[in-house]
Design a protein around this motif. Structure first.
Motif, PDB file in Angstrom:
ATOM      1  N   LEU A  19      -1.504   4.534   3.211  1.00 50.94           N
ATOM      2  CA  LEU A  19      -0.861   3.417   3.902  1.00 50.94           C
ATOM      3  C   LEU A  19      -1.445   2.084   3.439  1.00 50.94           C
ATOM      4  CD1 LEU A  19       1.124   2.437   6.076  1.00 50.94           C
ATOM      5  CD2 LEU A  19      -0.720   2.691   7.757  1.00 50.94           C
ATOM      6  N   LEU A  22       6.921  -3.279   4.702  1.00 52.02           N
ATOM      7  CA  LEU A  22       6.971  -1.837   4.456  1.00 52.02           C
ATOM      8  C   LEU A  22       8.390  -1.391   4.777  1.00 52.02           C
ATOM      9  CD1 LEU A  22       3.613  -0.746   6.158  1.00 52.02           C
ATOM     10  CD2 LEU A  22       4.033  -1.110   3.722  1.00 52.02           C
ATOM     11  N   SER A  68      -0.225   1.376  -0.080  1.00 52.84           N
ATOM     12  CA  SER A  68       1.191   0.998  -0.045  1.00 52.84           C
ATOM     13  C   SER A  68       1.354  -0.445   0.413  1.00 52.84           C
ATOM     14  CB  SER A  68       1.969   1.932   0.890  1.00 52.84           C
ATOM     15  OG  SER A  68       1.904   3.265   0.443  1.00 52.84           O
ATOM     16  N   LEU A 104       9.543   4.062   2.686  1.00 54.10           N
ATOM     17  CA  LEU A 104       8.195   4.482   3.074  1.00 54.10           C
ATOM     18  C   LEU A 104       8.229   5.174   4.428  1.00 54.10           C
ATOM     19  CD1 LEU A 104       5.124   4.392   2.464  1.00 54.10           C
ATOM     20  CD2 LEU A 104       5.035   2.343   3.860  1.00 54.10           C
TER      21      LEU A 104
END
Length: 317
Positions: free
Chosen positions: A279, A292, A282, A296
């Motif tokens: 996470l 995000l 990302s 995802l």
């Protein structure tokens, strides 16, 4: 068996409801006593949203079910990232804030890596609990030392209705009593189901109890996303996971030290650590994009489904 499941459902319902009232009563009391919105947000709201996990873990540890307490803490962190953030991102892309990337994520990743060392001997004892609390204090210092301007915390605190001090204290007292009673009912039901199904309390803690105690985060995140006010969703999840790791996990270690199976480190803790790092990576990769996205979110949900499948396979059914 029916009674045990009824106990779990009733316990979770009352637990979630009373946790919300507990936060409201605590915030109103602190505000009436003159505490600043920033400090209320960083302390009372942060601890309050983890109140279900903390009280359930304490109740479980005192009932000689420390493995259930450990499962609750680790399972809640896995559910917060893969389930809660996954669903929230699918509802609406989650904005990325620079402060979260510069401050919250590094602290969470560093704390998770540090606690990994404590799991290497498959035992959580008193000294492990003390070390985790020390890490919590250090983490809070880094999170608060430059947090002089946090309008999102003030907004979150402002959403709590104005309440007189006597009424706030009454609400606080009643909700705390309900938290304790519902957590005891939940642990009783979860332990009973584990016994009747010949499933370990760890598995029950990682699944039923973890998902149940993560419901407040899920409800709050999805509601905020639907209203278009989900810019603090990521920060809330990071804060919740940090408290689960450093405030919830020490409870069984201090109250009733437990020796864990090797699978806790190799499977559950490793997956939690992997999801945390994934996470964070990302978020940094999508920093220019600024959010995000739904892709995802879909991946995180698939990952959570795969984790549940792995737990099912581990039962040997």
């Amino acid at each position: 068996m029916i009674l045990f499941f009824a106990g779990i459902i009733a316990g979770l319902i009352v637990l979630v409801w009373s946790a919300d009232r507990f936060v409201n009563g605590s915030v109103a009391t602190a505000r009436n006593l003159g505490m600043s919105p920033m400090m209320i947000g960083l302390t009372i709201v942060a601890f309050g949203t983890s109140a279900p996990e903390m009280i359930v873990s304490g109740t479980a540890a005192l009932a000689d079910s420390s493995s259930l307490a450990v499962g609750n803490a680790l399972g809640s962190n896995i559910a917060n990232i893969a389930l809660v953030l996954g669903i929230t991102a699918l509802v609406s892309p989650i904005p990325l804030k620079a402060m979260v990337l510069k401050r919250e994520f590094p602290v969470l990743v560093a704390a998770t890596l540090a606690v990994t060392v404590l799991f290497l001997d498959n035992h959580l004892g008193v000294w492990d609990g003390i070390i985790m609390i020390v890490i919590l204090a250090i983490s809070m210092y880094f999170l608060t030392r430059n947090n002089l301007d946090a309008p999102e915390l003030a907004e979150e605190v402002a959403e709590v209705p104005e309440t007189s001090t006597p009424k706030a204290i009454f609400q606080l007292t009643i909700s705390l009593a309900l938290l304790l009673a519902s957590s005891k009912l939940l642990v009783w039901g979860a332990s009973g189901v584990a016994r009747d199904l010949s499933v370990s309390e760890l598995i029950i803690g990682l699944t039923i109890v973890a998902i149940g105690t993560s419901l407040p985060e899920l409800a709050a995140s999805v509601a905020s996303a639907l209203k278009g006010h989900h810019d603090i969703a990521l920060g809330n999840i990071i804060g919740s996971n940090l408290f689960n790791l450093l405030a919830v996990l020490p409870i069984p270690a201090l109250l009733n030290p437990v020796t864990l199976g090797r699978e806790v480190l190799l499977r559950d803790y490793s997956i939690m650590l992997g999801l945390t790092i994934f996470l964070a990576a990302s978020a940094y990769l999508m920093m220019k994009k600024g959010y995000l996205g739904r892709a995802l979110g879909g991946f995180l949900l698939v990952a959570y489904a795969a984790y549940l499948a792995l737990l099912y396979v581990s039962l040997g059914v």
